[in-house]
Structures are given as C-alpha cells and as structure tokens.
Design an enzyme around this catalytic site. Sequence first.
Site, mmCIF file in Angstrom:
data_model
loop_
_atom_site.group_PDB
_atom_site.id
_atom_site.type_symbol
_atom_site.label_atom_id
_atom_site.label_comp_id
_atom_site.label_asym_id
_atom_site.label_seq_id
_atom_site.Cartn_x
_atom_site.Cartn_y
_atom_site.Cartn_z
ATOM 1 N N LYS A 163 0.861 -1.181 0.000
ATOM 2 C CA LYS A 163 0.000 0.000 0.000
ATOM 3 C C LYS A 163 0.895 1.227 0.000
ATOM 4 C CE LYS A 163 -4.119 -1.935 0.101
ATOM 5 N NZ LYS A 163 -5.079 -1.785 -1.013
ATOM 6 N N LYS A 264 -11.859 -7.527 -9.218
ATOM 7 C CA LYS A 264 -12.488 -7.962 -7.968
ATOM 8 C C LYS A 264 -13.890 -8.406 -8.349
ATOM 9 C CE LYS A 264 -9.687 -5.199 -4.909
ATOM 10 N NZ LYS A 264 -9.498 -3.897 -4.246
HETATM 11 MG MG LIG Z 1 -6.392 -1.941 -5.064
#
Ligand SMILES: [Mg+2]
Length: 371
Positions: A163, A264
Amino acid sequence: MRIEGIDIYWVKIPLAINFRTSYGDQHYTDTLLVRMEGEGHYAWGESCPVYFPAYSAEHTIATFHTVREHMAPRIIGQDIASAQALLDRLSFIKGNQFARAALDIAWWVLEAKRRGVPLHVALGGTGDRVPVGADFGVQDSLDILLQMIQGAIDQGFPRIKLKFRPGWDLNMVEAVRSAFPNFTFHVDCNAAYTLDDADLFRKLDRYHLAMVEQPLADDGMSLINHADLQKMIETRVCLDESMQSLSAVQAAIRLGSCKVVNIKMARVGGLTASRDIQALCAKHGIPCWIGGMLESAIGGAICAELATLPNFTYPGDIFPSSYFYKNDIGKPEIVLSGPGEVSTSQVPGIPQEPDPDLLKQWTVEHVSFKA
Ligand SMILES: [Mg+2]
C-alpha cells in the site's frame, strides 16, 4: 433451475490486524454471505463491499438493502436457466455491482453444485492450484515492513503488493528496493493522488515495479487522467477502483488508461462480468489478476476458482485465512497448499461454508426468501 431459497446474511467478522490503507483503518470485515437453494442443492456465495463508502460508493448496509428490497424478490421462485438470465432480471438497476454480484456469485456456485463439478470447471477454468501474492498495508515503521517482506519471501510468495499513500510512498519504495533489489513488487495507491503528482510517479519508474495500481481518483475524469498519466510514465498503470464493469474496461482499453486490470469479482458485478472482462483483456494483451476485499474463506475460495481462467497471469490477492483472521467464518479455512499457492476445489462448487456458530454470533442482520 428454479430458485427455491435465498438467504442473505450481513456478517461482521473481527480482523486479526488493523488493516491500514489510504482510506483509513479497518478492524472488521462487514460482508454479505448469500445462501441460494434450487433443485435440491444449496450453495454459499459472498460479496464483500467495505463498511464505509470510501473504496466505492457502495457499502455494506446499502448493498444489503439493495439485495433485500430490489433484487432477491425478482429472483426468488424464478426459473433461472443461466447467469445471464439472472442478470437480465436485474438489468433495470443501475450500478450496485456488489449487490448484483451477491446473487450472481451464489448462482454460479449453485450451478456448479447442480452440475456436480468444481466451480472452476463450471466457470471454464483449469488447474488444481493458483499462485497468490502477499499484501502489506501501511506499517508503523519501515523496519517492520522489511521484516514482513522477508517473511513473505521466505514463505515462497511470488510477488508482494505494498500500500502506497502520501507519507508512505517514495521513501518506502526506496527502502524496499534497496533491501530486495530483484523481487517482484507493485504498489497500490487506492486513488490517493492527482495528476499534479505525475513527477512522483515518474520517479517511481526507476524502481522497476510490476505496476502502479489505481494512482488517481475513480471520478468522472478517471479514465482520461489515467491515460494521460500512463503516457508520462513507463511503469504499467493497473486499474482497480475505476473498473466497475465490462463497459468501463472497454473504455479504458480504448483510451489507453491502463496496461493491467485488477478484477475484484464483486466490484465488477460478479463472476459473469469477471469472466467477460478477463476474456476481453486477453484479446488486447492486457493481463489481469484477482483483487481481494478481505473476503472470508468462502469468497477467497471463489476467487481462487476464478483465478484458474487463462488471463489471470499475475498472482492474485487470495490470502490464507490466518493472514487477516484469528477465526475465519468460512470453513475449511484457506491455507497455502505450497509456497505462494492455494488449491482449487476438488468437490462440486466449493468446499467452504460458514461455521454455524460463528454465523449465529457474527450476523448483524439476516433476511430469508422462500419460494
Ligand atoms: Mg487496489
């Protein structure tokens, strides 16, 4: 297949860690587990939006509401011959992809059980295992991150995602690259930057990352802005938040907004859309990979089944249960079957179901439809 029963559970599962991204801190996963019944079979699916509407406009309570009020009543008691037939009945509803996915995903698992084949076979995939990556949020210190990376490399993960947000950006990548000069890394910005930060991304080129994921906002200018950024940098742009449907991916390809697509399953509206997107991307030479939403072992197992389709060529965000949970509501839990890989289903559908006691304990709201 006539749909005889639909049960939707909003479940709040405690995380074992504080999951920190550019959106904030997360201590629970609020997810929707869906049980669908038909022709003497039942199956469990999962759609896992984020509790707060920051990752996407959709969020848990809104998704639960949309499925309960507007979607499930149009599916229960209906003879649904294909996933497309299910989606056609919901096509009047705009957006709400996580809600659409909740039913589409459960239907696919049910269909696989009806046919007596593992879900990946029903989806058209092959293989008894899929490669998976490791994923690290923002940590309290670089030393902690470097230790975690070493641990993941020792466990055999083939790639690591980091991240990346203001204050945890170039210095972090510099430290990681110095310590691990040749390993495969990519960064996920979770839409935290603007085109004014183009210099930052130009500087990232020197670290030879596999990609930079969703650097810019997923707003109305998203595809144009990412196309502009992609022209300025060598590192491949991967889109996540911006890719909410097959048509969004078509537009991104037309505009040159990205060179990699994160799929996703719930964000794009389910397994039907996920299959179509990976096939479209294959035609255009764009690799795909499976993203995760901190799903339970049920959603994780379904992601692993999806990852057997041919254009998922970069290891997915499919995690062992112990990565995020002390006690995963889905049993059996997901474990690594070998270094950096998980097994796919050997039984009709998937083997995972919710643990009945944990389901009772962690359900916030439940609604049941019977034909
Ligand atoms: Mg992502």
